[in-house]
Write a protein that holds these residues in place. Structure first.
Motif, short mmCIF file in Angstrom:
data_model
loop_
_atom_site.label_atom_id
_atom_site.label_comp_id
_atom_site.label_asym_id
_atom_site.label_seq_id
_atom_site.Cartn_x
_atom_site.Cartn_y
_atom_site.Cartn_z
N ALA A 1 0.86 -1.18 0.00
CA ALA A 1 0.00 0.00 0.00
C ALA A 1 0.90 1.23 0.00
O ALA A 1 1.89 1.28 0.76
CB ALA A 1 -0.90 0.01 1.23
N ARG B 1 -6.43 9.36 3.47
CA ARG B 1 -6.44 8.28 2.50
C ARG B 1 -7.71 8.25 1.67
O ARG B 1 -7.73 7.70 0.57
CB ARG B 1 -6.24 6.94 3.21
CG ARG B 1 -7.30 6.64 4.26
CD ARG B 1 -7.00 5.39 5.06
NE ARG B 1 -7.02 4.18 4.24
CZ ARG B 1 -6.97 2.95 4.73
NH1 ARG B 1 -6.86 2.77 6.04
NH2 ARG B 1 -7.00 1.91 3.93
N ARG C 1 1.43 0.81 6.03
CA ARG C 1 1.04 -0.53 6.45
C ARG C 1 -0.47 -0.71 6.39
O ARG C 1 -1.21 0.06 6.97
CB ARG C 1 1.56 -0.79 7.87
CG ARG C 1 1.23 -2.16 8.45
CD ARG C 1 1.72 -3.29 7.54
NE ARG C 1 3.15 -3.20 7.26
CZ ARG C 1 3.76 -3.91 6.33
NH1 ARG C 1 3.05 -4.74 5.58
NH2 ARG C 1 5.05 -3.79 6.15
N ARG C 2 -0.91 -1.70 5.66
CA ARG C 2 -2.31 -2.06 5.58
C ARG C 2 -2.42 -3.58 5.72
O ARG C 2 -1.51 -4.32 5.32
CB ARG C 2 -2.93 -1.62 4.25
CG ARG C 2 -2.92 -0.10 4.05
CD ARG C 2 -3.90 0.61 4.98
NE ARG C 2 -3.83 2.06 4.83
CZ ARG C 2 -3.29 2.89 5.69
NH1 ARG C 2 -2.73 2.39 6.80
NH2 ARG C 2 -3.28 4.19 5.49
N GLY C 3 -3.57 -4.06 6.23
CA GLY C 3 -3.72 -5.47 6.54
C GLY C 3 -3.60 -6.38 5.34
O GLY C 3 -3.13 -7.52 5.44
N TRP C 4 -3.99 -5.91 4.14
CA TRP C 4 -3.96 -6.75 2.96
C TRP C 4 -2.60 -6.79 2.28
O TRP C 4 -2.37 -7.59 1.37
CB TRP C 4 -5.01 -6.28 1.96
CG TRP C 4 -4.98 -4.80 1.68
CD1 TRP C 4 -5.75 -3.84 2.26
CD2 TRP C 4 -4.14 -4.12 0.74
NE1 TRP C 4 -5.46 -2.60 1.77
CE2 TRP C 4 -4.46 -2.74 0.81
CE3 TRP C 4 -3.15 -4.53 -0.14
CZ2 TRP C 4 -3.82 -1.78 0.03
CZ3 TRP C 4 -2.50 -3.59 -0.92
CH2 TRP C 4 -2.84 -2.23 -0.84
N GLU D 1 7.24 0.18 6.73
CA GLU D 1 6.43 1.38 6.60
C GLU D 1 7.33 2.61 6.64
O GLU D 1 8.28 2.68 7.43
CB GLU D 1 5.40 1.45 7.73
CG GLU D 1 4.43 2.61 7.59
CD GLU D 1 3.28 2.53 8.57
OE1 GLU D 1 2.25 3.16 8.32
OE2 GLU D 1 3.42 1.82 9.59
N GLU E 1 -4.18 7.20 -1.96
CA GLU E 1 -3.49 5.97 -1.56
C GLU E 1 -3.92 4.84 -2.50
O GLU E 1 -5.09 4.70 -2.83
CB GLU E 1 -3.86 5.62 -0.11
CG GLU E 1 -3.05 4.52 0.49
CD GLU E 1 -3.41 4.29 1.96
OE1 GLU E 1 -3.87 3.18 2.28
OE2 GLU E 1 -3.24 5.25 2.75
N GLU F 1 -2.42 0.76 -4.44
CA GLU F 1 -1.54 -0.40 -4.29
C GLU F 1 -0.38 -0.32 -5.27
O GLU F 1 -0.46 0.30 -6.33
CB GLU F 1 -2.33 -1.69 -4.53
CG GLU F 1 -2.82 -1.86 -5.97
CD GLU F 1 -3.64 -3.11 -6.15
OE1 GLU F 1 -3.24 -3.95 -6.98
OE2 GLU F 1 -4.67 -3.25 -5.47
#
Length: 598
Positions: free
Chosen positions: A485, A496, A513-516, A523, A588, A590
C-alpha cells in the motif's frame, strides 16, 4: 512533535526542524526539498539540501563532490538573499542551520513564505492578457537589473522560479541556488547547474569546445541572464519554448547554437509584435547583439507597453486551438533577411576562408546522414508498429520527406560555393551545421527545430521489458516481492479517502502498512519513480502508468527495485474529473514488485 526521521525525504507535516514546524511539502528538486513551515504563528519556507546521508556511504570523490555541489547551491542562495536583504521581488532570509545534527546534518535555509503559484501554472490558469503579462515582464526585469547592479548573476532563470502573488500578481524570484555573486565559491567545474533547453548559445559553445574537460570554467555574464529572460518571455507569449526540451541533449545543443526560432507573434498571432521583437533580440546568438543590460531591456518593455490601450492587449492571450500558425511567405522572407544579417555580422567579426570539402569528406557526410536517417526511420517503425495504420503511414511519409530534404541539403552543399568560417559559425543553421563535428545530427536537428516546437505533446508510453537481472535477484534475496500500500505522492497532504491530482514526471511515494499488504518493505519506505499520464488506456478508459526504480528505507539504505503502481498491468484508471495533464487518482493505492515491465 519530535521526529526520528533520518533523511529529509522522511519529513512529514507536524515534524520539527529546530524551532520550525513542518506544515506541508512545497515540492522537490534534484538538489533539495521545500516545505511550508510555521513558527510563532508566522509562515515561512524551509528549503533543505538533499545529499548522501552522512555515515551511510564511503567518502568517495563522487560523494564529496555531490555534497559540495548540493550544499554549495544552498549557501549561494543564502548569501545572495543576505546580500540583497532590502531588495523587493526576492524572499527575505530568516535563518541558516543544519538538521538533525548541528555540524554534520543537512543544510537548510528559512525565508519568508511566498504565497502564490509558479508563473507557468498561473499563466495557464489565469489566462492573462498581454497587458498583464507585460507588467510581470517589467517587474521581473527590474528585479534582475537590481541584482545585476549588485554584481549578482542568476544563471538559471525560468518560469518555475517566478512566483506570482495571488492578489496583486506581483512576481517574486525564488530558487537562486545557481546564482553567482562577487567573492562566491564555485559550484562545479565547467558550467553552473542550469536548465539545458534554456542555456545561452555562448554556454553551448563552451560545452562543445570541451575546454571544461581541462578544468576551464565558463565566465558567466549579464547577457546570459538576458537570454534566459528571452526564453521565459517566449514561453509566456506562446506556451512553448524556443527549443524543445524533449530533444536528445546533443541535438538540443546544436539547435540552440545554430537555429533561429520562429518569432512568438508568428507562432501565436495573438502575441503583440512589439513584445515578440523584444524576445527575438534577447534570443540573439551573439551576446553583444542582445540588449546592453537589463535596464535597457526594461526601457524597451516600457516603450512597448504604451500600446496596452489597444483592444488586442486587453483580451486573454490564448494560443490558437488548432496549433501554431503556418509559416507565411512574408515570414520566409523575413527569416531569410535575418539569416543574411547574421551572416554579415559574422563576416565582420571573423573573416576567414573556409576549406572546401573534398569529395571523400562529402561522401562521408552523405554516409553519416544516410545512417542517421535509417536509424531514425527504424526507431519510428518499431514504435509505430504498435499504433494505428494511419499513424504509421503518416510517419513513413514524414520520414521519406526528411530523407529527401537531407539528400537535397547534402547535394546542395556539394555544388554551392562555401562561405567563410565565421559564416559557418554564426550564419545559416542549414549550412553551418553541415560543417561541424556532427554533420548528420546537425542537419536532422535543423529540420526538427524548423518544423517542430518545444510545446507540450502527448507522452510516449515506455516499452515493456525485463527488470535488470541484478535488480530482480536482489529483490528475491531480500524477500521484497509482494503487494504494498502506498501514498502515491508524499508532496500532497491529505487523508487516504481524498483524491490527489497528479502530473507526468518524477514521483516519490511512501509505503504504508495495511492489513492486505504482503510486501516486506517497512512502513515509511520511499519509492522513487515516474508517472506517465497521457495517451494511455485501460479497458478503454484513460489511465496512468507508474514505475518505481529505487527504494529509500527508513534506516537510510537505498535499494534498486522494479515496482509498478496498480495491478499486474501497471496501470491505474483515472478518476472522473481528470483533465489533460492533470490525472485524478486516489491519494493511496496499491503497488507491487515485478520481474518484468508490462
Amino acid at each position: 512533535m519530535t521526529t526520528d526521521a533520518f533523511h529529509p525525504d522522511h519529513l512529514q507535516p507536524g515534524y520539527m526542524v529546530g524551532p520550525w514546524r513542518i506544515l506541508e511539502s512545497l515540492g522537490s528538486g534534484n538538489f533539495g526539498h521545500a516545505f511550508k513551515a510555521e513558527r510563532d504563528g508566522d509562515f515561512f519556507t524551509l528549503k533543505m539540501a538533499v545529499r548522501p546521508a552522512p555515515g551511510l556511504v564511503g567518502e568517495t570523490r563522487e560523494v564529496l563532490q555531490e555534497a559540495r555541489q548540493v550544499d554549495g547551491r544552498m549557501r549561494h542562495e543564502a548569501a545572495t538573499l543576505m546580500a540583497n536583504a532590502s531588495q523587493p521581488g526576492i524572499p527575505h532570509l530568516r535563518a541558516v542551520d543544519r538538521w538533525p545534527h548541528a555540524s554534520k546534518g543537512y543544510l537548510y535555509i528559512v525565508t519568508d513564505f511566498v504565497p502564490g503559484e509558479p508563473f507557468h501554472i498561473w499563466r495557464k490558469r489565469a489566462r492573462p492578457s498581454a497587458a498583464q503579462i507585460v507588467d510581470i515582464f517589467i517587474e521581473v526585469v527590474r528585479v534582475v537589473a537590481q541584482l545585476h547592479r549588485h554584481g549578482v548573476l542568476i544563471r538559471d532563470l525560468k518560469s518555475e522560479h517566478i512566483i506570482i502573488h495571488p492578489t496583486d500578481h506581483k512576481p517574486v524570484l525564488v530558487d537562486l541556488g545557481s546564482a553567482w555573486l562577487p567573492g562566491g565559491s564555485l559550484l562545479t567545474e565547467g558550467l553552473a547547474p542550469g536548465t539545458p533547453h534554456a542555456l545561452p548559445p555562448e554556454c553551448v559553445a563552451f560545452v562543445r569546445e570541451g575546454r571544461w574537460q581541462q578544468g576551464a570554467r565558463f565566465k558567466a555574464a549579464e547577457a546570459g541572464d538576458l537570454y534566459q529572460l528571452g526564453v521565459f518571455m517566449y514561453e509566456a507569449l506562446t506556451l512553448c519554448w524556443p527549443f524543445d526540451p524533449r530533444m536528445p541533449l546533443e541535438e538540443l545543443l546544436v539547435a540552440i547554437e545554430t537555429v533561429l526560432p520562429r518569432a512568438p507573434h508568428r507562432l501565436n498571432p495573438e502575441a503583440p509584435e512589439a513584445l515578440s521583437l523584444i524576445v527575438m533580440r534577447l534570443l540573439e546568438k551573439r551576446p553583444e547583439d542582445r540588449y546592453t543590460d537589463a535596464s535597457a531591456l526594461a526601457q524597451a518593455l516600457w516603450e512597448a507597453a504604451k500600446e496596452r490601450s489597444k483592444k488586442s492587449w486587453k483580451v486573454p492571450l490564448e494560443f490558437p486551438p488548432e496549433g501554431p500558425a503556418p509559416m507565411t511567405q512574408d515570414e520566409v522572407e523575413e527569416r531569410r533577411l535575418q539569416k543574411q544579417e547574421a551572416e554579415r555580422r559574422a563576416q565582420e567579426v571573423l573573416p576567414q576562408k573556409a576549406e572546401e570539402l573534398s569529395e571523400k569528406q562529402a561522401l562521408e557526410q552523405l554516409s553519416f546522414l544516410t545512417r542517421a536517417i535509417e536509424a531514425q526511420v527504424a526507431a519510428v517503425e518499431e514504435k509505430e508498429a504498435r499504433s494505428k495504420k494511419r499513424q504509421r503511414r503518416a510517419v513513413l511519409v514524414a520520414g521519406a520527406c526528411l530523407l529527401g530534404l537531407t539528400l537535397f541539403a547534402t547535394g546542395w552543399w556539394w555544388f554551392t560555393p562555401h562561405p567563410s568560417a565565421a559564416l559557418i559559425e554564426k550564419g545559416s543553421a542549414f549550412v553551418s551545421t553541415l560543417n561541424n563535428s556532427r554533420p548528420g545530427k546537425a542537419v536532422f536537428v535543423w529540420l526538427c527545430a524548423t518544423f517542430s516546437l518545444g510545446c507540450p505533446a502527448a507522452q510516449v508510453r515506455p516499452l515493456p521489458g525485463d527488470c535488470p537481472q541484478e535488480v530482480a535477484e536482489g529483490m528475491r534475496e531480500l524477500g521484497l516481492l509482494g503487494l504494498y500500500a502506498v501514498v502515491i505522492d508524499i508532496n500532497q497532504p491529505g487523508s487516504r479517502e481524498q483524491e490527489g491530482v497528479y502530473h507526468a514526471g518524477k514521483i516519490v511515494s511512501r509505503v504504508v502498512r495495511r492489513g492486505w499488504a504482503t510486501g516486506t518493505l517497512p512502513e515509511g519506505t520511499l519509492l522513487y519513480g515516474q508517472l506517465w499520464t497521457e495517451g494511455i488506456t485501460k479497458s478503454w478508459k484513460d489511465a496512468v502508468l507508474g514505475r518505481y526504480t529505487e527504494a529509500l528505507l527508513p534506516d537510510g539504505r537505498r535499494i534498486p527495485v522494479c515496482m509498478i503502481l496498480g495491478d499486474w498491468t501497471g496501470l491505474v484508471t483515472k478518476n472522473e474529473g481528470s483533465k489533460p495533464g492533470e490525472a485524478r487518482l486516489p491519494r493511496e493505492w496499491e503497488a507491487q514488485s515485478v520481474e518484468a515491465w508490462r
